[in-house]
Design a protein around this motif. Structure first.
Motif, PDB file in Angstrom:
ATOM      1  N   GLN A 161       0.814  -1.211   0.000  1.00 16.52           N
ATOM      2  CA  GLN A 161       0.000   0.000   0.000  1.00 16.52           C
ATOM      3  C   GLN A 161       0.849   1.263   0.000  1.00 16.52           C
ATOM      4  N   ALA A 162       1.963   1.193   0.705  1.00 11.59           N
ATOM      5  CA  ALA A 162       2.801   2.381   0.808  1.00 11.59           C
ATOM      6  C   ALA A 162       3.521   2.659  -0.511  1.00 11.59           C
ATOM      7  N   LEU A 163       3.922   1.608  -1.199  1.00  8.42           N
ATOM      8  CA  LEU A 163       4.760   1.794  -2.381  1.00  8.42           C
ATOM      9  C   LEU A 163       3.957   1.824  -3.673  1.00  8.42           C
ATOM     10  N   SER A 169      -7.586   4.671  -0.210  1.00  3.25           N
ATOM     11  CA  SER A 169      -7.341   3.438   0.537  1.00  3.25           C
ATOM     12  C   SER A 169      -7.063   3.713   2.012  1.00  3.25           C
ATOM     13  N   ASP A 170      -7.320   4.950   2.440  1.00  2.00           N
ATOM     14  CA  ASP A 170      -6.975   5.332   3.818  1.00  2.00           C
ATOM     15  C   ASP A 170      -7.615   4.423   4.859  1.00  2.00           C
ATOM     16  N   SER A 171      -8.849   4.051   4.597  1.00  2.00           N
ATOM     17  CA  SER A 171      -9.556   3.277   5.612  1.00  2.00           C
ATOM     18  C   SER A 171      -8.927   1.912   5.819  1.00  2.00           C
ATOM     19  N   ALA A 185       3.479   5.434   9.335  1.00  2.00           N
ATOM     20  CA  ALA A 185       2.023   5.421   9.270  1.00  2.00           C
ATOM     21  C   ALA A 185       1.494   6.734   8.712  1.00  2.00           C
ATOM     22  N   GLU A 186       2.084   7.840   9.149  1.00  2.00           N
ATOM     23  CA  GLU A 186       1.631   9.153   8.677  1.00  2.00           C
ATOM     24  C   GLU A 186       1.926   9.335   7.202  1.00  2.00           C
ATOM     25  N   GLY A 191      -0.386   9.539   1.709  1.00  2.00           N
ATOM     26  CA  GLY A 191      -0.139   9.144   0.323  1.00  2.00           C
ATOM     27  C   GLY A 191       1.246   9.459  -0.198  1.00  2.00           C
ATOM     28  N   VAL A 192       2.173   9.793   0.670  1.00  2.00           N
ATOM     29  CA  VAL A 192       3.548  10.004   0.199  1.00  2.00           C
ATOM     30  C   VAL A 192       4.373   8.765   0.543  1.00  2.00           C
TER      31      VAL A 192
END
Lengths: 331, 150
Positions: A161-163, A169-171, A185-186, A191-192
């Motif tokens: 999700q991060a990459l 997709s925040d939820s 997490a932040e 989204g960065v």
């Protein structure tokens, strides 16, 4: 938006890390929508030469240790082609179990030790070996690390999700806030990309998320997991089981210890620990009961293979006496 | 052939062993000079990590010295050092640190001759063992072979 191109490869390893990518439950469907897997020998049957045809890869998940000349060649090639290189699993991140082979380094090459194959079909000739087994991070710089043997599904999914960000997709990231360092997490929520060098795991030791209770009790004899099993309850180290939770990075949520299985240290050491073996010597020595030198010596003799236990997953990278000048290319 | 000049890191407890080392110097006892003294408050605070770090940073030997059992300024710090030493010695042996490179000794404040004796004996032992190196500390197989062949 074009799909992100992803490559997944395992060098010297058991491919459990690749299986853990498939083991992200319902999200596999979404993964398929989010990414275009261009190279994945395990699942797609890609040939090694297929990499040559690729001009760019967005994210490469590289699992397994560097044992053979092919492992190194693939690591270098995938590093050159990929924007982000992820060391997936304990082998790629720290050397893993294959790296315990370094304990019996001999002057003769492994090929000579294995000998000539008698049946070339059943036992094909192995390729060229590296002199020492190394982690991926010791050979090429890795941008991100997902530890674990194999990595747990929440962390694999967090890394994906991060990459490979997906809008809205925040939820699905709620778990990241409880399991990952705040900074990561932040970054994910906004989204960065997380900072380079991020380890997808916790900051503290496994003890911080272990459900067991410490009673300040001391043990008299060393036990192995099959000799003692308590599904819930007391601290495993205080019962005489060699549990490495105190020296190990959390993020798994204390999965093994909750089930009564001592921590084996697959997330590598925490930042605060200098050397996991030294930390374990200290932890065990303050937890056993014997007082006189004779008794302590007798207890010490009960331990089997300290090096293989304390550095099970991270021998070449985290054992202070093994780290050599090629370490941590990423720094 | 020039003699190998070893590096021995000595962790001396503030209340006994450091005083003994000081007195040994003041009394002009003959001592080998290849020790690097680190004064600590108690031998019980010498974490196994310190010992491993010393070896990893190029020490050829490590000596931890504290008060005799029962004499600890902090009641039982030296017993903590004793408890750790067994498992630590085992781990070091498995990692390729030969026996004799790590020592735990009880040296009281009044035992300056013993301090000089321990230091001299230890540097002689280590001179015989040669410089400390694990096979994998060097990268290339040829260098590893020559290092282990010494």
């Amino acid at each position: 938006m074009p799909k992100k191109k992803v490559a997944i490869y395992t060098a010297t390893g058991c491919r459990s890390c690749e299986t853990s990518i498939l083991d992200i439950h319902y999200q596999v469907q979404r993964l398929n929508r989010m990414v275009d897997v261009v190279f994945w020998p395990y699942v797609l049957g890609s040939q090694l030469d297929d990499v040559d045809a690729l001009d760019s890869i967005d994210v490469c998940f590289y699992a397994g240790a560097i044992r053979t000349e092919t492992d190194r060649r693939m690591a270098e090639k995938l590093r050159d082609t990929s924007r982000h290189m992820v060391a997936l699993g304990a082998c790629a991140a720290f050397g893993g179990m294959p790296a315990l082979a370094n304990l019996s380094v001999t002057d003769s090459a492994p090929q000579e030790a294995i000998g000539e194959p008698t049946d070339p079909v059943a036992a094909p000739t192995p390729g060229e070996f590296e002199p020492h087994v190394k982690s991926l991070t010791q050979v090429v710089p890795a941008d991100y690390v997902v530890p674990g043997c194999p990595p747990t599904q929440p962390l694999v999914w967090a890394a994906i999700q991060a990459l490979v960000p997906e809008a809205g997709s925040d939820s699905h990231l709620a778990f990241a806030f409880s399991r990952l360092p705040k900074l990561v997490a932040e970054a994910m929520a906004s989204g960065v990309l997380p900072p380079r060098g991020t380890i997808f795991g916790g900051d503290k030791a496994v003890c911080a998320s272990c459900s067991r209770v410490k009673e300040e009790k001391r043990f008299k004899t060393v036990l192995r997991p099959y000799q003692k099993y308590e599904a819930t309850g007391r601290c495993l180290l205080e019962q005489g089981l060699v549990c490495q939770g105190i020296a190990t990075r959390e993020g798994c949520g204390g999965l093994c210890t909750a089930e009564g299985i001592p921590c084996r240290g697959c997330f590598g050491k925490t930042e605060a620990v200098f050397d996991p073996g030294a930390k374990m010597v200290s932890a065990i020595s303050s937890t056993f009961e014997p007082e006189t030198p004779e008794e302590i010596q007798a207890l010490t003799d009960q331990f089997i293979d300290l090096t293989g236990t304390f550095y099970r997953y991270a021998f070449p990278t985290q054992c202070a006496l093994q780290r050599n000048r090629s370490i941590e290319t990423q720094k | 052939m020039s003699e190998f000049d070893s590096k021995i890191i000595t962790f001396l407890c503030n209340w006994c062993s450091y005083v003994a080392a000081d007195a040994a110097g003041v009394s002009r006892m003959t001592q080998k000079t290849n020790t690097r003294v680190i004064r600590v408050f108690c031998s019980g605070m010498v974490d196994p990590g310190y010992v491993i770090k010393a070896f990893a940073s190029g020490a050829d030997g490590v000596l931890v010295a504290g008060c005799h059992p029962g004499d600890c300024h902090y009641i039982s710090g030296n017993m903590k050092a004793l408890r750790r030493s067994f498992l630590l010695e085992r781990l070091l042996t498995e990692l390729g640190v030969e026996k004799g490179r790590f020592r735990l000794e009880w040296i009281a404040a009044s035992e300056s001759p013993k301090y000089a004796e321990v230091i001299n004996a230890m540097s002689e032992d280590i001179r015989r063992l040669g410089p400390f190196s694990t096979p994998s500390r060097v990268d290339e197989p040829s260098a590893a072979a020559s290092a282990s062949g010494q």
